[in-house]
Motif scaffolding. Structure first.
Motif, mmCIF file in Angstrom:
data_model
loop_
_atom_site.group_PDB
_atom_site.id
_atom_site.type_symbol
_atom_site.label_atom_id
_atom_site.label_comp_id
_atom_site.label_asym_id
_atom_site.label_seq_id
_atom_site.Cartn_x
_atom_site.Cartn_y
_atom_site.Cartn_z
ATOM 1 N N VAL A 166 2.880 7.175 -5.217
ATOM 2 C CA VAL A 166 2.720 7.819 -6.461
ATOM 3 C C VAL A 166 1.725 8.832 -6.370
ATOM 4 O O VAL A 166 1.599 9.621 -7.480
ATOM 5 N N LYS A 167 1.237 9.108 -5.070
ATOM 6 C CA LYS A 167 0.153 10.366 -5.102
ATOM 7 C C LYS A 167 1.089 11.460 -4.719
ATOM 8 O O LYS A 167 0.376 12.732 -4.509
ATOM 9 N N LYS A 188 0.671 -1.249 -0.196
ATOM 10 C CA LYS A 188 -0.013 -0.129 0.064
ATOM 11 C C LYS A 188 0.832 1.273 0.121
ATOM 12 O O LYS A 188 0.244 2.181 -0.312
ATOM 13 N N THR A 189 1.925 1.086 0.560
ATOM 14 C CA THR A 189 3.006 2.306 0.523
ATOM 15 C C THR A 189 3.190 2.717 -0.902
ATOM 16 O O THR A 189 3.346 4.170 -1.201
ATOM 17 N N TYR A 190 3.423 1.557 -1.875
ATOM 18 C CA TYR A 190 3.602 2.166 -3.173
ATOM 19 C C TYR A 190 2.628 3.015 -3.760
ATOM 20 O O TYR A 190 2.828 3.910 -4.659
ATOM 21 N N ILE A 191 1.357 2.848 -3.443
ATOM 22 C CA ILE A 191 0.160 3.467 -3.799
ATOM 23 C C ILE A 191 0.095 4.793 -3.429
ATOM 24 O O ILE A 191 -0.093 5.778 -4.020
ATOM 25 N N LYS A 192 0.718 5.115 -2.051
ATOM 26 C CA LYS A 192 0.810 6.407 -1.446
ATOM 27 C C LYS A 192 1.837 7.430 -1.912
ATOM 28 O O LYS A 192 1.765 8.379 -2.326
#
Length: 442
Positions: A212-213, A206-210
């Motif tokens: 890219v924001k 989930k860190t990677y999703i954060k």
């Protein structure tokens, strides 16, 4: 930092420098090996370049996997696994007589080993040198420059003396030294640096999703994709390009020595310049990338002159060498220490995706046109676009840097003698950025 902490940090830096050197020897010898593969297998340039492209670029694409291994176990265990895969792939390659099997052994197996071996270096250095990450990265990546300096003549000598099969065996012996170096990468466990590190495996991804924001960080990452397309083209196709334009193979291999000298000087200089209260690493990244693009896009205009390739190698080494120095400082600025591991994993993934495209595409253009001129012109334009991305990132973050806040965070250092842990408060001045709101969601 205590004398024990300084000694440990110095040991980590020395080990990371050694790993970078041994990997650099092999990676920057890929272009010389590519010429030998063309002779041995008599296949088209685009197909043959897939071997070297996989080997070089899986090193970066496996960034998230290496990041997970580091988070799950440690930098040392990750290097151990990577070193074993790297050696196994190269040794197996020496017994392979099919180009397609080489794509598996030298390309995939050794390429994954490269990635698992390389990423722990900036992660461990970033943990150990927080206030001087730029200088530490400059010293560490200078190891790659020295490896590049010796790679051309060394790999060419091995090919002339032992042939392609023997070169793979000797290369395996050379890079096996990354394993003992990796055993020195002892750093404070990541889980002790932040309460958020108790997250579950799902939250790790989930860190990677954060990440890219974070808009400014994503501009930098898109830029890294673009300049790595050109970086990989030069790494693999530069020898073939200059040979096609009248240079000998020994002259072509010597170009990497010249590039290596330039990168060493560049990385040390940039590292010093980006220290505390130093120059802005993002604007330096913009300047070096723009100059690198200008040098590449104009190379076809003077490659046929006797000193043209040497001039290119000198300028390219100076302008391209410092770019890897910015990885840790920019990751620390945009996402913070607690997400350094994940940010570097994402960065390396995108570096690999960009450079994976470059060599086969340049080889295809050569097969269709009989010249690398168009490939170099387009590569230079990609790099100039990467410079524009850095500029956009700088403009986007401008209003975010107007205020600062001081936070108190625990700093954990393991005592070297008895394995105990000493906790002390350390003031860290952090830029108040919207990107750093990542930590509030995890």
């Amino acid at each position: 930092m205590s004398p024990v902490g300084c000694g440990r940090a110095g040991g980590v830096l020395l080990a990371a420098f050694g790993i970078q050197f041994f990997i650099g020897v092999q990676v920057y010898g890929t272009g010389i090996i590519h010429l030998s593969l063309l002779d041995v297998f008599q296949r088209d340039d685009a197909t043959t370049s897939v071997v070297g492209s996989l080997f070089v670029n899986l090193m970066s694409i496996t960034g998230p996997l290496a990041s997970y291994f580091i988070d799950r176990w440690s930098c040392r265990v990750t290097v151990l696994i990577g070193g074993v895969l790297l050696v196994v792939g190269l040794v197996t390659s020496s017994f392979v007589n099919s180009l397609w099997l080489l794509m598996v052994t030298n390309g995939i197996i050794s390429g994954i080993g490269n990635g698992l071996t390389l990423l722990p270096c900036p992660v461990s250095v970033g943990y150990s040198f927080r206030d001087h990450s730029g200088l530490a990265m400059g010293i560490m990546t200078a190891g790659v420059g020295i490896g590049m300096l010796v790679s051309g003549p060394l790999i060419q000598y091995l090919l002339d003396t032992y042939g392609l099969s023997g070169t793979y065996l000797m290369s395996a012996a050379i890079v096996s030294h990354v394993i003992p170096c990796g055993m020195l990468l002892k750093t404070p466990p990541k889980k002790n640096l932040t309460p958020a590190a108790t997250k579950h495996r799902v939250e790790f991804f989930k860190t990677y999703i954060k990440l890219v924001k974070a808009p400014s960080f994503m501009f930098v990452l898109v830029g890294s994709i673009l300049w790595n397309i050109a970086y990989a083209v030069i790494m693999i196709h530069l020898p073939n390009f200059v040979v096609q334009n009248g240079s000998s193979r020994s002259e072509a291999s010597f170009l990497f020595t010249v590039i290596g000298i330039g990168t060493i000087l560049s990385r040390l200089t940039v590292g010093l310049a980006t220290g505390p209260k130093g120059l802005d690493p993002l604007l330096l990244n913009f300047g070096l990338t723009a100059l690198m693009g200008a040098v590449i896009v104009t190379f076809p205009l003077y490659v046929t002159y006797p000193k043209g390739p040497m001039i290119f190698a000198s300028l390219y080494g100076i302008y391209s060498g410092g770019l890897l120095v910015f990885t840790v400082p920019l990751c620390l600025e945009f996402v913070g220490m607690q997400h350094l591991n994940s940010a570097l994993g994402l960065w390396y993934l995108l570096l690999g995706l960009g450079s994976l495209i470059g060599p086969p595409l340049a080889g295809l253009v050569f097969d269709l046109t009989g010249s690398f001129d168009i490939s170099y012109i387009f590569s230079g334009l990609f790099v100039l676009s990467a410079a524009a991305c850095s500029l956009f990132a700088s403009v986007w973050r401008k209003p975010e840097n107007e205020t600062r806040t001081t936070q108190r965070v625990p700093e954990i250092w393991a005592a070297a003698e008895n394995g105990s842990v000493v906790v002390r408060d350390h003031e860290v001045h952090m830029k108040e950025q919207s990107e750093n709101l990542i930590s509030n969601d995890i």
